[in-house]
Design a protein around this motif. Structure first.
Motif, mmCIF file in Angstrom:
data_model
loop_
_atom_site.group_PDB
_atom_site.id
_atom_site.type_symbol
_atom_site.label_atom_id
_atom_site.label_comp_id
_atom_site.label_asym_id
_atom_site.label_seq_id
_atom_site.Cartn_x
_atom_site.Cartn_y
_atom_site.Cartn_z
ATOM 1 N N PHE A 63 0.838 -1.195 0.000
ATOM 2 C CA PHE A 63 0.000 0.000 0.000
ATOM 3 C C PHE A 63 0.878 1.252 0.000
ATOM 4 C CE2 PHE A 63 -4.404 -1.300 1.724
ATOM 5 C CZ PHE A 63 -4.449 -2.360 0.830
ATOM 6 N N THR A 64 0.417 2.257 -0.710
ATOM 7 C CA THR A 64 1.093 3.557 -0.700
ATOM 8 C C THR A 64 0.442 4.457 0.349
ATOM 9 O OG1 THR A 64 -0.366 4.491 -2.373
ATOM 10 C CG2 THR A 64 1.601 3.314 -3.143
ATOM 11 N N LYS A 65 0.994 5.643 0.499
ATOM 12 C CA LYS A 65 0.429 6.611 1.431
ATOM 13 C C LYS A 65 -0.994 6.979 1.022
ATOM 14 C CE LYS A 65 1.413 11.054 3.639
ATOM 15 N NZ LYS A 65 2.355 12.217 3.715
ATOM 16 N N GLN A 66 -1.253 7.027 -0.294
ATOM 17 C CA GLN A 66 -2.599 7.331 -0.778
ATOM 18 C C GLN A 66 -3.596 6.236 -0.388
ATOM 19 O OE1 GLN A 66 0.178 7.660 -2.602
ATOM 20 N NE2 GLN A 66 0.225 9.917 -2.693
ATOM 21 N N HIS A 67 -3.141 4.980 -0.445
ATOM 22 C CA HIS A 67 -4.006 3.876 -0.008
ATOM 23 C C HIS A 67 -4.403 4.040 1.460
ATOM 24 C CE1 HIS A 67 -2.084 1.670 -3.491
ATOM 25 N NE2 HIS A 67 -3.363 1.348 -3.667
#
Length: 222
Positions: A63-67
């Motif tokens: 997961f990215t920070k946006q996720h």
């Protein structure tokens, strides 16, 4: 990141070897709606070379920070995080399953989940369930603002209920009917078994009559 998940208990492997009639490959594509421009986007994939052994290889995108931000927004209004799984095999076309968990619980588990695929003896997958792992830990932060997704995958054997042999039963009834018509079917039941429906009412009637009309007591001699 690849993780090889194997059954930890021998009886689980033995159950599949004995109970599964079909063996072959199985592929489960995992999708979700976080940070997607489309309806669903790829989260990972589960591949099995053999259904009987249950050995699987899981590939998942971190997961990215946006996720994480989107997941927190869903958790703020106590919403659900949903995944879609697309199951394919050598014998069955692609089948879609949806499953959801509370977004807050998924965050609190540190992005740890359990995915179960329920398989019939013929190798067909009937259900794919998604649940949060029963743990509580902080997010595992990796380099480049990536967060690892921790998944465990299990195959679950579905034991089919026995199917009644209606054909044999109908044939038996047909043979008995033909025997009765020809007079070949002998009744070997006892006398009481044959005529109990006549004997019981008579016995009840006699008992009631005896209770309502008792014999007069003999007069004492003078």
């Amino acid at each position: 990141m690849k993780t090889i998940i194997k059954f930890a208990y021998f009886f689980k492997i033995l159950q599949f070897v004995v109970g599964i009639d079909y063996d072959g490959w199985l592929n489960i594509k995992i999708e979700h709606k976080l940070n997607c421009e489309e309806d669903y986007c790829t989260r990972g994939n589960i591949a099995l070379k053999s259904i009987r052994t249950g050995t699987s290889v899981i590939e998942q995108k971190p997961f990215t920070k946006q996720h994480i931000e989107e997941l927190k927004e869903i958790a703020d209004y106590d919403g659900f995080y949903t995944i879609r799984t697309l199951v394919t095999s050598a014998e069955n076309k692609e089948t879609e399953f949806l499953s959801s968990v509370k977004a807050r619980a998924f965050l609190e588990s540190g992005l740890s989940d359990v995915i179960n695929a329920w398989v019939l003896p013929n190798g067909a997958v009937t259900v794919v369930s998604f649940q949060v792992a029963n743990i509580s830990r902080t997010l595992q932060y990796e380099t480049n603002e990536r967060y690892a997704v921790n998944s465990n995958f299990y195959l679950r054997y579905v034991d089919q209920a026995p199917v009644p042999d209606t054909t044999s039963y109908i044939q038996k009834l047909e043979r008995e009917r033909e025997a009765r018509e020809k007079g070949d079917l002998k009744d070997n039941r006892s006398f009481l078994a044959k005529y109990w429906m006549y004997i019981v009412p008579i016995a009840i009637f006699v008992m009631i009559s005896g209770a309502t009309n008792p014999e007069p007591a003999a007069q004492a001699s003078r």
